[in-house]
Design an enzyme around this catalytic site. Structure first.
Site, PDB file in Angstrom:
ATOM      1  N   GLY A   1       9.748  -0.253   8.344  1.00  0.00           N
ATOM      2  CA  GLY A   1       9.065  -0.170   7.049  1.00  0.00           C
ATOM      3  C   GLY A   1       9.402   1.068   6.243  1.00  0.00           C
ATOM      4  N   GLU A   2       9.685   2.158   6.910  1.00  0.00           N
ATOM      5  CA  GLU A   2       9.768   3.427   6.187  1.00  0.00           C
ATOM      6  C   GLU A   2      11.148   4.064   6.193  1.00  0.00           C
ATOM      7  OE1 GLU A   2       5.662   5.496   6.722  1.00  0.00           O
ATOM      8  OE2 GLU A   2       5.961   4.169   8.409  1.00  0.00           O
TER       9      GLU A   2
ATOM     10  N   ASN B   1      12.953 -10.260  12.539  1.00  0.00           N
ATOM     11  CA  ASN B   1      13.224 -11.141  11.405  1.00  0.00           C
ATOM     12  C   ASN B   1      14.171 -10.425  10.439  1.00  0.00           C
ATOM     13  OD1 ASN B   1      13.245 -12.870   9.258  1.00  0.00           O
ATOM     14  ND2 ASN B   1      11.025 -12.873   8.933  1.00  0.00           N
ATOM     15  N   PRO B   2      15.478 -10.613  10.612  1.00  0.00           N
ATOM     16  CA  PRO B   2      16.433  -9.870   9.774  1.00  0.00           C
ATOM     17  C   PRO B   2      16.245 -10.115   8.273  1.00  0.00           C
ATOM     18  CG  PRO B   2      17.554 -10.935  11.611  1.00  0.00           C
ATOM     19  CD  PRO B   2      16.147 -11.443  11.617  1.00  0.00           C
TER      20      PRO B   2
ATOM     21  N   GLY C   1       0.811  -1.213   0.000  1.00  0.00           N
ATOM     22  CA  GLY C   1       0.000   0.000   0.000  1.00  0.00           C
ATOM     23  C   GLY C   1       0.843   1.261   0.000  1.00  0.00           C
ATOM     24  N   PHE C   2       1.972   1.216   0.701  1.00  0.00           N
ATOM     25  CA  PHE C   2       2.873   2.378   0.825  1.00  0.00           C
ATOM     26  C   PHE C   2       2.160   3.595   1.395  1.00  0.00           C
ATOM     27  CE2 PHE C   2       4.659  -0.003  -2.910  1.00  0.00           C
ATOM     28  CZ  PHE C   2       5.736  -0.549  -2.227  1.00  0.00           C
TER      29      PHE C   2
ATOM     30  N   GLN D   1      12.883  -5.138   3.697  1.00  0.00           N
ATOM     31  CA  GLN D   1      12.227  -3.826   3.825  1.00  0.00           C
ATOM     32  C   GLN D   1      13.190  -2.707   3.455  1.00  0.00           C
ATOM     33  OE1 GLN D   1       9.062  -2.618   4.762  1.00  0.00           O
ATOM     34  NE2 GLN D   1       8.584  -4.707   4.197  1.00  0.00           N
TER      35      GLN D   1
ATOM     36  N   ILE E   1      15.753  -6.486  15.760  1.00  0.00           N
ATOM     37  CA  ILE E   1      15.095  -6.869  14.508  1.00  0.00           C
ATOM     38  C   ILE E   1      14.552  -8.284  14.678  1.00  0.00           C
ATOM     39  CG2 ILE E   1      15.350  -7.146  12.019  1.00  0.00           C
ATOM     40  CD1 ILE E   1      15.793  -4.269  13.023  1.00  0.00           C
TER      41      ILE E   1
HETATM   42 MO1  MOS Z   1       2.883   4.226   6.011  1.00  0.00          MO
HETATM   43  S1  MOS Z   1       2.954   5.856   4.772  1.00  0.00           S
HETATM   44  O1  MOS Z   1       2.301   4.845   7.455  1.00  0.00           O
HETATM   45  O2  MOS Z   1       1.875   3.155   5.193  1.00  0.00           O
END
Ligand code: MOS
Length: 750
Positions: free
Chosen positions: A715-716, A642-643, A247-248, A649, A640
């Site tokens: 994730g980001e 799951n490295p 989704g990003f 990611q 972490i």
């Molecule tokens: Mo992220 S932009 O919080 O899916």
């Protein structure tokens, strides 16, 4: 069996996705994969102007086409109410106006009708046959952004916020008297999320109960918004999201196609599926807004920052209030006594922007890290050294310590792995194999916090465990993470753990957003496991004739899936399945709950992840060929889990950073206001051929302030900083400073 007892924790081990087999065999069901008897297909009719009014909607010819059930517009869609924000993460959406509410068109692609038919093809033909007449006005999609006249405190999608975001000392005075100054403006373009999976809603009504099979990053918020829009109690709305093809951020909050599908299904008494087309994804489901950011830095000639000012403007839609928080990281990233961060916004005839991977921080750090790199060049200081010189001891914006910050270790490891000490700073001074070889770097950071979460764990009489949480896996590995956490506590191996996610009938789980899902679920799952184990141990001691009949629950423990007497050690444990079978109990259950730390007004610690990127770019001036050839990223994100998935990611985020630096931009036609490169041929994303060798390293400093396992989120952060590192390298190659993304060949030929 001693080997089972000594089975070590899966936390911190490279772990294959537990849902991998479902995905590669095609058994994983995404929102548009659901089929029901009598299912109908909806295709929206998109406005072909960006500003004006619908004066006539001629649906007669479309209605007569074969297999068409209805063409919906305001007069026959039925009531769709407005939603309003509620407590916490409830009632959130970026585009608040219900579809078809009025005849005004405020952006290109706004839905004006919905064709519903027995097949997708018939619905598409009908949508294309609808004739719309407009009173057209010139759209405002001007790219130069000047802040609109707005009050000091402005509304945003998630509450109101002051435009002066942070202030300390006298930033202007200190800038005026600084021995070395930098004053530059950086621009990032509109970018469009392009997850593989198109947004989709399949809506099913049974009497007054609505079920949506939905591509969303937040089932519970979707439930609260849709319940409001259809005037239903929340328990009458169920959202199911078993798998999401990423989704990003574009799938964080519901968009207008969701309520259209639900309304059409209600009117026709049949399930209706609406899948948004790739073109519509450039129009109606959000984008990262364009930003224009002025950064002023003042420093001593030794490179100590004395003043930092960050003033930015981003665009927003005509009606809605999305705010791209480019200043999110500015106030704490470096030590500087005088600072000011402020923003303005400019309304444009575009669909509402929304969060896109690393919202705010990603464009913000492109600007501030680019300014730091330019300042380093001005001072003739190594850019890594400049950052070390300005490393803060605490969060100077809040006056509180960081929960865990290891930026210096990141810089050290990154420099080492990359070989940064061999860099020569002069433009085009490094060569290899006839290519100009150039290097750049940047720091990155992203917030860390927890959302509220609940989870349930079952221990079952066949030796399996079930863990359930109403969060969702958007492709990041949440199924696997939950199995790992449950396994850590119960000692049951991953293949015996069932994970249930993505259904609002499960205990309420966090959004898959803000890189916070993992940190949020950990305490809830651990607490649930504790309770389930407590129930198991009571069962063990209360079963007549059982091996622990004469014991108290406190005397016992569970390890490696076996119950044993603590005083005797785990050697003579009994499998928990045996205890349950003997007691004729199919399962024992435990519920766990953890509180939110997000948005805490008085935090004790400032919690963020940190990191840095080192990039190598090759440049062939003869043919103006620019390639990113090597990236080393070091991320300090706590423990972490799951490295394997973690590196994945960061690698994916770095690839997205290459796209941000060199390719991605959504262009609006100034005449029609249409996003004109609204397809994957004309909107260029980085692909395999653009992706170099990427080394992702993690530091391992558990952040126990956030949860027991010390995990933050990943994730980001991997996207933040990459573009600034690449543009620094581009300057190192060509001597050209590019301050508007993406870098175009034309810029470098100048
Ligand atoms: Mo992220 S932009 O919080 O899916």
């Amino acid at each position: 069996m001693p080997q089972q007892i000594s089975e070590t924790s899966p936390i911190g081990r490279d772990t294959q996705r537990v849902d991998g087999p479902l995905k590669v065999t095609g058994k994983a069901q995404y929102a548009s994969d659901y089929h029901f008897p009598g299912l109908l297909y909806g295709v929206p009719v998109e406005a072909t102007i960006a500003n004006g009014k619908v004066t006539k909607l001629d649906t007669a010819a479309a209605e007569k086409l074969p297999n068409v059930r209805a063409i919906f517009r305001r007069d026959n869609i039925g009531k769709i109410f407005r939603s309003v924000p509620g407590e916490g993460f409830e009632g959130i959406c970026d585009e608040r106006r219900p579809p078809f509410e009025d005849d005004t068109i405020r952006y290109y692609g706004q839905y004006v009708a919905l064709a519903v038919a027995d097949t997708f093809e018939a619905a598409k033909a009908a949508a294309d046959t609808v004739r719309v007449t407009y009173a057209t006005e010139k759209p405002n999609v001007e790219t130069d952004l000047k802040a609109d006249d707005e009050p000091d405190v402005v509304p945003t999608t998630v509450g109101s916020t002051p435009r002066l975001q942070s202030k300390r000392g006298d930033a202007e005075g200190a800038f005026a008297s600084a021995p070395v100054k930098l004053d530059e403006t950086y621009v990032t373009p509109t970018e469009t999320h392009n997850p593989l999976e198109l947004h989709a809603t399949t809506a099913v009504w049974e009497d007054s109960k609505l079920t949506l099979y939905e591509s969303t990053q937040s089932i519970f918020n979707t439930r609260s918004v849709l319940a409001q829009m259809f005037g239903l109690p929340q328990e009458n709305v169920r959202i199911i999201t078993k798998f999401v093809g990423s989704g990003f951020g574009s799938k964080l909050w519901p968009w207008t196609h969701c309520s259209l599908a639900a309304a059409a299904a209600r009117q026709l008494g049949k399930p209706v599926k609406v899948v948004v087309s790739r073109k519509m994804m450039f129009q109606t489901v959000g984008h990262r807004p364009r930003t224009q950011q002025r950064v002023r830095l003042g420093a001593t000639s030794e490179g100590k920052l004395v003043s930092l000012q960050h003033d930015y403007v981003c665009h927003q839609a005509i009606l809605d209030n999305y705010h791209e928080d480019c200043g999110e990281t500015t106030a704490f990233l470096y030590s500087v006594p005088n600072l000011r961060v402020a923003f303005g916004r400019a309304r444009r005839n575009v669909g509402s922007p929304t969060s896109m991977r690393g919202p705010g921080a990603v464009p913000g750090l492109y600007a501030t890290e680019s300014a730091m790199n330019e300042l380093a060049d001005k001072l003739r200081i190594d850019p890594v050294q400049l950052r070390i010189l300005n490393e803060p001891k605490l969060d100077e914006s809040l006056g509180i310590p960081f929960s865990s910050r290891h930026m210096l270790e990141c810089l050290q490891l990154g420099s080492e792995k990359f070989g940064w000490s061999k860099r020569t700073p002069e433009v085009a001074s490094m060569k290899r194999d006839g290519l100009t070889l150039v290097w750049g770097m940047a720091n990155c950071t992203w917030m860390a916090a927890r959302f509220p979460a609940e989870a349930t764990i079952h221990l079952r009489d066949d030796g399996t465990v079930r863990v359930a949480c109403g969060t969702q896996d958007i492709g990041t590995g949440t199924y696997t993470n939950l199995a790992q956490i449950a396994s850590e506590k119960t000692g049951v191996s991953l293949d015996k753990i069932e994970v249930a996610l993505g259904d609002t009938s499960l205990p309420a789980g966090p959004i898959s957003g803000g890189s916070m899902a993992t940190a949020s679920v950990i305490p809830a799952v651990l607490a649930a496991a504790d309770r389930a184990i407590g129930s198991l141990l009571s069962t063990a001691t209360s079963t007549p004739g059982g091996p622990f009949e004469r014991r108290k629950p406190d005397d016992l423990a569970l390890q490696g899936g076996r119950v044993f007497v603590k005083a005797d050690g785990p050697g003579n444990g009994v499998p928990f399945a045996e205890i349950l079978r003997r007691a004729n109990v199919r399962l024992v259950a435990g519920n766990g709950k953890s509180e939110s730390t997000f948005g805490n007004p008085k935090p004790k610690f400032s919690s963020h992840s940190f990191g840095c990127h080192f990039v190598e770019v090759t440049w062939q001036p003869e043919i103006a060929r620019l390639r990113v050839s090597r990236v080393v990223s070091v991320i300090d994100a706590g423990r972490i889990l799951n490295p394997l998935a973690g590196r994945n990611q960061v690698e994916g985020a770095v690839v997205m950073g290459i796209g941000m630096a060199l390719f991605e931009h959504t262009s609006y036609d100034p005449q029609t206001g249409a996003p004109i490169n609204s397809n994957l041929a004309d909107y260029i994303v980085a692909v395999n051929a653009d992706s170099p060798r990427i080394e992702a390293h993690f530091l391992d400093f558990p952040d126990k302030e956030l949860n027991e396992l010390g995990a933050r989120g990943i994730g980001e952060i991997g996207l933040a900083g990459v573009a600034g590192a690449i543009t620094a390298a581009v300057h190192h190659a060509t001597g050209v400073r590019v301050r508007e993304l993406p870098v175009r060949i034309e810029d470098l030929l100048a």
